[in-house]
Design an enzyme around this catalytic site. Structure first.
Site, PDB file in Angstrom:
ATOM      1  N   ASP A   1      48.610 -16.519   0.050  1.00 51.94           N
ATOM      2  CA  ASP A   1      48.363 -17.943  -0.193  1.00 51.94           C
ATOM      3  C   ASP A   1      49.372 -18.666  -1.084  1.00 51.94           C
ATOM      4  O   ASP A   1      50.430 -19.039  -0.630  1.00 51.94           O
ATOM      5  CB  ASP A   1      46.925 -18.176  -0.684  1.00 51.94           C
TER       6      ASP A   1
ATOM      7  N   HIS B   1      50.423 -19.870   3.801  1.00 55.24           N
ATOM      8  CA  HIS B   1      50.647 -21.068   2.969  1.00 55.24           C
ATOM      9  C   HIS B   1      52.153 -21.306   3.013  1.00 55.24           C
ATOM     10  O   HIS B   1      52.930 -20.431   2.616  1.00 55.24           O
ATOM     11  CB  HIS B   1      50.144 -20.763   1.551  1.00 55.24           C
TER      12      HIS B   1
ATOM     13  N   HIS C   1      46.510 -25.309   5.441  1.00 54.18           N
ATOM     14  CA  HIS C   1      46.587 -26.668   4.879  1.00 54.18           C
ATOM     15  C   HIS C   1      47.863 -27.459   5.182  1.00 54.18           C
ATOM     16  O   HIS C   1      48.637 -27.781   4.287  1.00 54.18           O
ATOM     17  CB  HIS C   1      46.306 -26.658   3.381  1.00 54.18           C
TER      18      HIS C   1
ATOM     19  N   ASP D   1      40.190 -25.613   1.192  1.00 56.78           N
ATOM     20  CA  ASP D   1      41.023 -25.113   0.083  1.00 56.78           C
ATOM     21  C   ASP D   1      40.314 -25.347  -1.260  1.00 56.78           C
ATOM     22  O   ASP D   1      40.956 -25.665  -2.263  1.00 56.78           O
ATOM     23  CB  ASP D   1      42.415 -25.752   0.098  1.00 56.78           C
TER      24      ASP D   1
ATOM     25  N   HIS E   1      38.797 -20.622  -2.643  1.00 62.75           N
ATOM     26  CA  HIS E   1      39.024 -19.752  -3.799  1.00 62.75           C
ATOM     27  C   HIS E   1      37.709 -19.606  -4.549  1.00 62.75           C
ATOM     28  O   HIS E   1      37.168 -20.600  -5.032  1.00 62.75           O
ATOM     29  CB  HIS E   1      40.092 -20.371  -4.707  1.00 62.75           C
ATOM     30  N   LEU E   2      37.199 -18.389  -4.598  1.00 56.42           N
ATOM     31  CA  LEU E   2      35.931 -18.157  -5.310  1.00 56.42           C
ATOM     32  C   LEU E   2      36.173 -17.638  -6.730  1.00 56.42           C
ATOM     33  O   LEU E   2      35.236 -17.542  -7.523  1.00 56.42           O
ATOM     34  CB  LEU E   2      35.040 -17.195  -4.520  1.00 56.42           C
TER      35      LEU E   2
ATOM     36  N   ASN F   1      48.025 -28.516  -4.059  1.00 58.49           N
ATOM     37  CA  ASN F   1      49.216 -27.962  -3.429  1.00 58.49           C
ATOM     38  C   ASN F   1      48.885 -27.437  -2.036  1.00 58.49           C
ATOM     39  O   ASN F   1      48.061 -26.542  -1.919  1.00 58.49           O
ATOM     40  CB  ASN F   1      49.759 -26.809  -4.296  1.00 58.49           C
TER      41      ASN F   1
HETATM   42 ZN   LIG Z   1      47.408 -22.495  -0.323  1.00 61.43          ZN
END
Ligand SMILES: [Zn+2]
Length: 426
Positions: A151, A178, A231, A304, A61-62, A277
């Site tokens: 996600d 996700h 993940h 992540d 995540h940017l 998460n």
């Molecule tokens: Zn996620």
């Protein structure tokens, strides 16, 4: 510019060359092997060091556009380069959501100007990640989207995930899923187990992840659409993917360094930086994740990387947002918790952090060889250090690994023949 790396151990997913010399001219590797001489603008003595193909992050995540108090494309990619990454896939939960070609183009352009890493934006599956209407997959691909994901807001309705899989199949696009039955999470903040009860924090059961994993594997198999599961955190999810692969289902998956390194014991002191998460699970899950990595069930390690401001993470664990930063600790955690105990070998690191991620996205890279792009991560696998706040390159500092002694450090990152991280020159 030309660079000569001398006497290094060059490691790919399928081979190791000891005492290798690597000559880089312009954007490419022009020579690689033993006994190569030559002159270059800069020479690096690789004695005792290891060169991997540049790492590719499948999931981060940017926070840019719109949430740049947490991170932005410049600080985020600078941190990625410090972690050895030459390319990163960023998730679409920005503000606005990356569900339009304009946002995709903005991300690619800003990253291009910054020059620290290639950014491969992951576009939303549904408009606004609201689960109601598919985005314009074709238009987003044309703008440069690398894959599709909703996600943290997974597509709940079966009809919608079926529609997404059909569209993805037509366009040969990859869905990154996700797995979480959000409706059932309620106010769960950590893994639902003994430690959650001891700390008095509402829990998130494994089943919330596993039922959705099973559903998506079911439809992927039925429709013949490749899916990549994000993940994976539980022993059950690892087993679901293992069985799916044995049945020939078009399923791949990743896990995060935190799932093979620490457990939900980390939440006993209510540290909000350990809130993530899916949540940190129990020891049995951690060991199952390690086993899945070792036997190839798990294709890739993805961090992540989820930056948040200190203010946001200063809240009580129940209220603090989910997520931890990860770029700069991924490689040291891989060395410390997988390589050192003998769970995997050096070639597996190349496979998990570079080879497979490149294959999954179908992009050039992931192997050190003559004529390949000069994307190279140079590491010291023996260096020990204590990870502290002053070292953190990311704008955010929310890591549960602060204060821990780790082994294995990135020394230099070279992307397309240019240094994007150069620790000894700091
Ligand atoms: Zn996620």
């Amino acid at each position: 510019m030309s660079i000569l790396i001398q006497n290094i151990t060059a490691v790919n997913a399928d081979d190791i060359i000891k005492g290798a010399n690597i000559l880089i001219e312009g954007e490419r590797i022009t020579e690689l092997g033993t006994g190569i001489a030559g002159k270059a603008d800069r020479t690096i003595d690789g004695t005792g060091l290891v060169a991997f193909p540049g790492f590719l992050e499948l999931h981060c995540h940017l926070r840019d556009p719109g949430l740049t108090h947490k991170e932005d494309i410049v600080t985020g990619t600078r941190a990625a380069a410090a972690g050895g990454y030459t390319a990163v896939c960023c998730m679409p939960n920005t503000k606005p959501v990356a569900d339009s070609p304009e946002v995709i183009r903005y991300i690619i352009e800003k990253a291009g100007k910054a020059g620290f890493a290639d950014v491969l934006p992951v576009a939303a599956i549904t408009r606004g990640m609201r689960g109601k209407e598919l985005t314009d997959f074709a238009g987003l691909l044309k703008a440069g989207a690398a894959a599709f994901s909703d996600d943290g807001m997974p597509v709940a309705e079966d009809e919608m995930i079926i529609a997404a899989m059909k569209r993805a199949r037509e366009l040969h696009a990859l869905l990154m899923l996700h797995e979480e039955d959000l409706a059932k999470r309620g106010n769960g903040a950590v893994h639902d187990g003994e430690n959650a009860r001891k700390a008095g924090i509402p829990g998130i059961p494994r089943a919330i992840e596993e039922t959705m994993t099973a559903r998506d594997i079911f439809y992927a198999e039925k429709l013949g659409t490749p899916i990549h599961i994000c993940h994976v955190s539980t022993a059950g999810s690892v087993e679901l993917v293992r069985r799916a692969k044995a049945n020939g289902a078009p399923v791949t998956c990743e896990t995060g360094p935190h799932y093979f390194s620490i457990t939900d014991e980390k939440i006993l002191d209510r540290n909000p930086n350990a809130k993530v998460n899916p949540p940190l699970r129990e020891k049995g899950d951690m060991l199952a994740v390690r086993e899945g990595i070792a036997d190839g069930t798990i294709d890739a390690i993805a961090t992540d990387h989820a930056p948040h401001s200190e203010e946001e993470k200063a809240r009580e664990i129940e209220e603090a947002p989910f997520g931890m930063i990860g770029f700069e600790t991924a490689f040291p955690l891989t060395v410390t918790n997988l390589l050192e105990p003998g769970v995997i070998g050096l070639t597996d690191i190349a496979r998990l952090l570079s080879g497979r991620p490149h294959e999954l996205l179908g992009i050039e890279g992931g192997k050190l060889k003559k004529n390949a792009l000069a994307d190279i991560t140079i590491c010291d696998i023996n260096e020990k250090f204590v990870y502290n706040k002053d070292m953190v390159v990311s704008k955010a500092k929310n890591s549960p690994f602060l204060g821990m002694e780790l082994k294995g450090r990135v020394c230099h990152t070279i992307r397309k023949g240019k240094f994007t991280y150069d620790r000894q020159a700091d």
